[in-house]
Design an enzyme around this catalytic site. Structure first.
Site, short mmCIF file in Angstrom:
data_model
loop_
_atom_site.label_atom_id
_atom_site.label_comp_id
_atom_site.label_asym_id
_atom_site.label_seq_id
_atom_site.Cartn_x
_atom_site.Cartn_y
_atom_site.Cartn_z
N ARG A 296 0.82 -1.22 0.00
CA ARG A 296 0.00 0.00 0.00
C ARG A 296 0.85 1.27 0.00
NH1 ARG A 296 -3.64 -2.82 3.79
NH2 ARG A 296 -5.60 -3.26 2.69
N PHE A 426 -9.04 1.92 -4.81
CA PHE A 426 -8.38 0.62 -4.92
C PHE A 426 -7.33 0.38 -3.84
CE2 PHE A 426 -4.93 2.76 -6.64
CZ PHE A 426 -4.61 2.61 -7.98
N GLU A 427 -6.99 -0.90 -3.69
CA GLU A 427 -6.15 -1.40 -2.60
C GLU A 427 -6.76 -1.07 -1.24
OE1 GLU A 427 -1.94 -0.98 -2.85
OE2 GLU A 427 -1.94 -1.15 -5.03
N GLY A 428 -8.08 -1.08 -1.19
CA GLY A 428 -8.81 -0.79 0.03
C GLY A 428 -9.43 0.59 -0.02
#
Length: 646
Positions: A296, A426-428
């Site tokens: 992240r 994205f990516e959470g």
């Protein structure tokens, strides 16, 4: 075709079962200290981040040498406007990045990579992404979450020797988790991997596979059914994209990041050797979450680059543009925006570099720090880009190509706004990051008192939990009453012309207040706490601000001690902390004074059609079709648009 994999009977999962799957994938223990975890518990452990950790001299030299080569490449070989216009990175640019070693930045030198630290990897992503955000995404998706990182953490020696040299120089990789009907709830994952002799047979469809259109290697998450000799569960596999039965069915197009190679990938009876399984069966989600702990950090790196560019354009434009007899920068309405951009860019770089260096040192557990960095940077970068568009006025809304066509400087401010928007998803997504961080932040409480609020626990288990909780809180609560933040001389080493010590004392006091607020909420709502997502989101946002304040002060002191713009760094840190404190106080007020309960009532009314009359008077330009595409397993009916770059 197995009935269990059809859309109508995809894994039926209750809310509790979904939480249990997510909980099982978490790292259950804290084996290393965590600055952010302590912060949420009301303990300001400045010693964990100050003095600011630094890379080794050799690592710094290696990183700087590569940055110089990369800068020359992106300045001379990359045409960001062309990539935006044609929505594709030219093959020769990708080939050049391969020759430069950019695809192996995070891969160990013994496997043909450059072996850069996380700090310098992020600096490289910032640099490449400033030339073209699509290039930053290409490199990041390949190394941050693609094949290299999971293999680095969980792969066997044989897997590393087979795949990492390819990833370092020739092959592009992608990470495949999301499905058309599965986003942040992996318990409903429908792609299956059925054991068959020495192979697994994959069937399913994956959506939004960044790099998937051009990838040579894929990390695929699939569900292995439980059977004799097989534990089953969500499992990770390395899959060759040219395997029979793999079809890239669509190259997706987006409002921003137009040059990325993002697609829909279908697997039909794809045979994957058991030797390509990463980790054990059932470890897939844990592998994904662990990979994302550091993966992240690539998003904050891109946000730092965006902030730096916003500041540059704001400075140059606001000095040149005059209104009412003076440059617009000298009008307070514009000047406050420039100050916000400058101070926030300083803080984002502080957060990113600190979290990255902590990842390199591996002395601390950074699962919360990495998540906070992603959450905070994605939100603040979007705000900075929005402010830049406002500063530029009508020119901010106009495309760079249009500006150039009529003889002005082609400043892609509107493109930056479009490109950055996805970072909040994205990516959470921001909402999922709030829940993920909140879960980690209250872990200590759930560890000692979780059984008290679990309706399925017996009276005996609740009694034992009550006793354990009593011991924990008898020791913990008194420590939240007073601390060094109430002593005027504390953190005096942060006073050099500009006084930052007061901000650190504020962080210490506020961390204790934050912990008290969390404890009070748990006492008040108990088992209903998990449904109070508005409250939890504000708690996390306060923690993010406190983390950013801490990082900004520590970075300012580092730059001062190195004689590197120390006075200016102290000024920026001071302004940022003052701005942050205003946001924190607003968040505290909204913990208890908000419209959360009323909002829930309105939502029920909206969904039941009570307010449908409010929608009258418009036409809906949306096309026909289902909300979610059919992802029934089976052979592909579409042309394979996979485009390997060799």
């Amino acid at each position: 075709m197995s009935a269990s994999t059809t859309p109508s009977s995809r894994p039926a999962v209750t809310e509790r079962e979904a939480r249990e799957v997510a909980e099982a994938a978490r790292e259950q223990h804290w084996r290393k200290p965590s600055f952010a975890k302590e912060l949420f518990l009301g303990r300001f452990r400045l010693d964990l981040i100050h003095p600011h950790p630094l890379p080794a001299d050799e690592a710094a030299q290696r990183g700087e040498e590569f940055l110089a080569k990369l800068r020359d490449f992106v300045e001379t070989k990359v045409d960001g406007a062309l990539i935006e216009r044609e929505a594709r990175i030219p093959d020769e640019v990708i080939d050049g990045l391969k020759e430069l070693g950019a695809f192996g930045m995070k891969i160990d030198t013994k496997y043909g990579g450059l072996g850069l630290t996380q700090v310098y990897y992020n600096k490289a992503l910032s640099l490449a992404g400033s030339a073209s955000p699509a290039i930053g995404v290409l490199l990041s998706a390949h190394q941050s979450i693609g094949v290299p990182q999971p293999l680095k953490l969980f792969g066997t020696q044989e897997q590393k020797e087979r795949f990492l040299p390819r990833c370092a120089r020739t092959d592009i990789s992608a990470f495949l988790l999301t499905e058309p009907d599965v986003g942040s709830d992996p318990a409903r994952l429908a792609t299956t991997a059925v054991p068959d002799g020495d192979d697994y047979v994959l069937d399913g469809v994956k959506l939004w596979t960044t790099n998937g259109v051009v990838a040579d290697l894929l990390v695929v998450m699939a569900r292995v059914p439980r059977s004799e000799g097989h534990k089953g569960g969500i499992t990770a596999f390395v899959v060759e994209t040219n395997s029979p039965g793999v079809t890239v069915e669509n190259r997706n197009a987006f409002m921003g990041l137009r040059g990325i190679e993002n697609g829909v990938t279908r697997f039909h009876q794809v045979r994957v050797p058991a030797a390509n399984r990463v980790g054990e069966e059932g470890q897939g989600l844990k592998i994904a979450l662990t990979t994302l702990n550091t993966g992240r950090l690539s998003l904050p790196a891109s946000c730092v680059a965006a902030g730096k560019w916003c500041l540059k354009i704001a400075r140059e434009w606001s000095a040149a543009r005059e209104q009412w007899g003076k440059p617009v920068a000298h009008h307070e309405a514009v000047g406050s925006k420039i100050s916000f951009i400058a101070a926030t860019t300083f803080a984002l770089e502080a957060v990113t570099d600190l979290a990255s260096q902590m990842a390199d040192e591996d002395r601390n557990d950074i699962r919360i720090e990495g998540a906070l960095a992603k959450l905070y940077a994605s939100e603040m970068a979007w705000t900075m880009a929005d402010e830049l568009v406002q500063i530029r006025g009508g020119r901010g809304f106009e495309t760079a190509e249009s500006l150039r066509a009529r003889g002005e400087r082609g400043v892609p401010a509107e493109q930056l706004l479009r490109d950055l928007r996805i970072n909040r998803i994205f990516e959470g997504s921001t909402e999922i990051m709030h829940l993920l961080i909140a879960r980690e932040a209250v872990d200590a409480h759930l560890s000692v008192a979780g059984d008290l609020i679990d309706p399925e626990k017996s009276l005996g288990e609740k009694a034992r939990a009550g006793a354990n909780a009593g011991v924990f809180y008898a020791k913990w609560l008194p420590k939240l009453v007073a601390g060094p933040g109430q002593l005027p001389a504390t953190y005096g080493e942060f006073k050099h012309g500009v006084d930052l010590s007061g901000h650190l004392r504020y962080v210490e006091r506020t961390a204790r207040k934050l912990a008290r607020s969390t404890f009070y909420a748990m006492s008040r709502w108990q088992g209903r706490m998990e449904s109070k997502q508005g409250f939890l989101g504000r708690i996390v946002d306060i923690g993010a601000e406190l983390f950013a304040m801490s990082a900004a002060c520590v970075r300012a002191e580092l730059l001062r001690s190195q004689g590197d713009h120390g006075r200016e760094a102290y000024q920026l840190a001071d302004v940022f902390c003052r701005q942050s404190r205003i946001r924190i106080e607003e968040l505290f007020n909204r913990l208890w004074t908000n419209t959360d309960d009323l909002d829930r009532k309105v939502v029920k009314g909206v969904l039941s059609g009570t307010y449908e009359w409010l929608e009258h008077g418009i036409v809906d330009p949306s096309g026909e079709g289902p909300w979610i595409a059919d992802a029934t397993p089976g052979p592909s009916q579409k042309e394979n648009v996979h485009r390997p770059i060799r």
